[in-house]
Scaffold this motif. Structure first.
Motif, PDB file in Angstrom:
ATOM      1  N   UNK A  17     -41.579   9.725  72.245  1.00 12.00           N
ATOM      2  CA  UNK A  17     -41.164   9.945  73.633  1.00 12.00           C
ATOM      3  C   UNK A  17     -39.699  10.353  73.720  1.00 12.00           C
ATOM      4  N   UNK A  18     -39.426  11.363  74.533  1.00  9.16           N
ATOM      5  CA  UNK A  18     -38.063  11.844  74.719  1.00  9.16           C
ATOM      6  C   UNK A  18     -37.383  11.189  75.916  1.00  9.16           C
ATOM      7  N   UNK A  19     -38.136  10.445  76.729  1.00 10.13           N
ATOM      8  CA  UNK A  19     -37.530   9.716  77.855  1.00 10.13           C
ATOM      9  C   UNK A  19     -38.385   8.493  78.162  1.00 10.13           C
ATOM     10  N   UNK A  20     -37.896   7.664  79.067  1.00 14.69           N
ATOM     11  CA  UNK A  20     -38.545   6.392  79.359  1.00 14.69           C
ATOM     12  C   UNK A  20     -39.898   6.583  80.044  1.00 14.69           C
ATOM     13  N   UNK A  21     -40.025   7.622  80.884  1.00  9.46           N
ATOM     14  CA  UNK A  21     -41.311   7.861  81.551  1.00  9.46           C
ATOM     15  C   UNK A  21     -42.410   8.154  80.527  1.00  9.46           C
ATOM     16  N   UNK A  22     -42.098   8.994  79.537  1.00  5.07           N
ATOM     17  CA  UNK A  22     -43.079   9.320  78.495  1.00  5.07           C
ATOM     18  C   UNK A  22     -43.419   8.087  77.667  1.00  5.07           C
ATOM     19  N   UNK A  55     -37.991  23.293  79.063  1.00  2.66           N
ATOM     20  CA  UNK A  55     -38.088  23.192  77.599  1.00  2.66           C
ATOM     21  C   UNK A  55     -38.243  21.739  77.161  1.00  2.66           C
ATOM     22  N   UNK A  56     -37.723  20.800  77.973  1.00  2.59           N
ATOM     23  CA  UNK A  56     -37.931  19.379  77.662  1.00  2.59           C
ATOM     24  C   UNK A  56     -39.408  19.032  77.749  1.00  2.59           C
ATOM     25  N   UNK A  57     -40.070  19.512  78.800  1.00 11.28           N
ATOM     26  CA  UNK A  57     -41.504  19.255  78.939  1.00 11.28           C
ATOM     27  C   UNK A  57     -42.298  19.914  77.811  1.00 11.28           C
ATOM     28  N   UNK A  58     -41.899  21.156  77.480  1.00 19.34           N
ATOM     29  CA  UNK A  58     -42.600  21.856  76.397  1.00 19.34           C
ATOM     30  C   UNK A  58     -42.414  21.124  75.078  1.00 19.34           C
ATOM     31  N   UNK A  59     -41.199  20.628  74.832  1.00 21.29           N
ATOM     32  CA  UNK A  59     -40.928  19.887  73.593  1.00 21.29           C
ATOM     33  C   UNK A  59     -41.718  18.591  73.559  1.00 21.29           C
ATOM     34  N   UNK A  60     -41.773  17.895  74.713  1.00 21.90           N
ATOM     35  CA  UNK A  60     -42.505  16.631  74.764  1.00 21.90           C
ATOM     36  C   UNK A  60     -43.995  16.841  74.525  1.00 21.90           C
ATOM     37  N   UNK A  61     -44.546  17.914  75.090  1.00 21.98           N
ATOM     38  CA  UNK A  61     -45.966  18.187  74.877  1.00 21.98           C
ATOM     39  C   UNK A  61     -46.270  18.438  73.408  1.00 21.98           C
ATOM     40  N   UNK A  62     -45.395  19.194  72.757  1.00 19.29           N
ATOM     41  CA  UNK A  62     -45.601  19.465  71.326  1.00 19.29           C
ATOM     42  C   UNK A  62     -45.457  18.189  70.505  1.00 19.29           C
ATOM     43  N   UNK A  63     -44.475  17.352  70.852  1.00 19.51           N
ATOM     44  CA  UNK A  63     -44.302  16.080  70.149  1.00 19.51           C
ATOM     45  C   UNK A  63     -45.502  15.163  70.372  1.00 19.51           C
ATOM     46  N   UNK A  64     -46.018  15.156  71.596  1.00 21.43           N
ATOM     47  CA  UNK A  64     -47.190  14.338  71.885  1.00 21.43           C
ATOM     48  C   UNK A  64     -48.372  14.744  71.005  1.00 21.43           C
ATOM     49  N   UNK A  84     -49.378   4.700  69.826  1.00 18.96           N
ATOM     50  CA  UNK A  84     -48.114   4.077  69.409  1.00 18.96           C
ATOM     51  C   UNK A  84     -47.189   5.119  68.774  1.00 18.96           C
ATOM     52  N   UNK A  85     -47.767   6.061  68.020  1.00 18.82           N
ATOM     53  CA  UNK A  85     -46.947   7.151  67.483  1.00 18.82           C
ATOM     54  C   UNK A  85     -46.400   8.012  68.622  1.00 18.82           C
TER      55      UNK A  85
END
Length: 379
Positions: free
Chosen positions: A336-341, A157-166, A330-331
């Protein structure tokens, strides 16, 4: 001096920052809402229960944005209109009519300013409802799909959330359709609207002032890197209130000979059309490089033509597209939800910045504007 949309560019930039700050605030609100309790087995249930809190947070941002933007635009319009009038005073400074115009001191709360402010408020009203809807749509979509995605694809769900945020950070708040049917995202639409309305205020302040001293004709500059909309009007003479379409008129020479037996002088002037006609056709669009000055029959000369080097206009538009990519990444870094992102987004920021440098190096007529690559208060 002549007037152009550039006369009010700094005013438009200040207002646009309000929208960019709001967009960053919305990304942060959405990021926190999705990240909270993300490792809990009851995450999806908790998210659905918290949607009311998310709505309240987003509506607080949009209400503040609407109030601040409308107030800032009203102040910017008054300032732009005043600058337009002062440009007319400066243009006529050597003449008695210029001193007369200065003495009138028309207050900045002119009807034109009020009319433009009301028009802006009405045109942007649909933005604010769309903002709340867009954020909630992303939130609902992630929470409803996250559990299923984990079972079917193994995606967390973290990956899914990050993709949607991206995706949200890349596109921004979208869905605004202008009168030409083009789709815009929030900050770009706001920037276009503010640039357009402040430029109109400066131009109207100028032509109102010229109209007060009886001026009838103006002349358009010949600017390099012109766009197809403006090209037909370059160097042309326009009437402030005359009939549309090209026509020729005979007018008194602006400088008449003195003396008891001096003969009156007249000149034939070719008028390309009216100023309202030219503006309706696209002259003085946002980011337009042209200026408008008083035309004195027999005195004012047409400006020299500047040949546009190569595909100059297309090159500048390519630079604007690169700037949009830099801001989008930049947005994404802000989402980003973590440092890698965050590092991944930062790498793409640098990649697009390199493209900006390459485009400037390859086309001397293109200038890099670092402030257009910034988001929020840094801009």
């Amino acid at each position: 001096m002549p007037v152009s949309p550039a006369l009010a560019e700094d005013l438009a930039a200040a207002v646009t920052m309000l929208y960019e700050d709001a967009e960053l605030a919305l990304i942060e609100i959405l990021r926190r809402a999705l990240a909270e309790g993300i490792d809990s087995p009851r995450w999806a249930e908790l998210k659905l229960r918290s949607i009311g809190d998310l709505r309240n947070a987003v509506e607080t941002v949009t209400a503040a944005l609407q109030t601040d933007a409308n107030g800032a635009v009203a102040r910017a319009l008054a300032e732009a209109y005043g600058r337009g009038r002062q440009a007319a005073v400066a243009e006529l400074g050597a003449l008695n009519i210029g001193r007369e115009l200065q003495a009138r001191r028309v207050l900045p709360g002119a009807p034109a300013v009020d009319r433009l402010a009301a028009s802006y408020a009405e045109d942007t009203r649909p933005l604010y409802a769309r903002i709340t809807r867009a954020v909630l749509d992303v939130f609902r979509g992630v929470t409803s799909r996250a559990a299923g995605a984990q079972l079917l694809t193994g995606q967390s769900r973290r990956d899914a959330s990050q993709r949607a945020l991206n995706e949200f950070a890349r596109r921004g708040v979208t869905g605004f359709i202008d009168r030409a049917g083009r789709s815009w995202e929030l900050a770009s639409y706001a920037e276009m609207s503010v640039r357009s309305v402040t430029a109109r205020a400066a131009i109207e302040g100028h032509i109102d002032a010229l109209g007060e001293i009886g001026a009838a004709l103006v002349i358009v500059s010949d600017a390099p890197l012109e766009c197809p909309l403006c090209r037909p009007w370059e160097g042309e003479i326009l009437s402030l209130q005359g009939p549309p379409g090209p026509h020729t008129v005979r007018l008194d020479h602006a400088i008449q000979p003195t003396g008891l037996f001096a003969a009156r002088r007249t000149v034939a002037v070719h008028v390309a059309g009216s100023l309202p006609e030219a503006r309706a056709a696209g002259l003085f669009h946002p980011n337009c490089r042209h200026s408008l000055g008083l035309y004195l029959p027999g005195v004012t000369t047409r400006p020299p033509h500047h040949a546009t080097p190569g595909t100059g206009y297309e090159d500048t538009q390519r630079q604007r597209a690169i700037e949009r990519q830099i801001r989008a990444w930049k947005r994404r870094a802000a989402a980003a939800m973590d440092e890698d992102a965050r590092r991944y987004a930062g790498a793409y920021v640098r990649r697009w910045q390199a493209r900006a440098r390459e485009n400037v190096a390859a086309h001397p007529e293109v200038r890099r504007q670092p402030q257009r690559e910034q988001i929020g208060r840094a801009r």
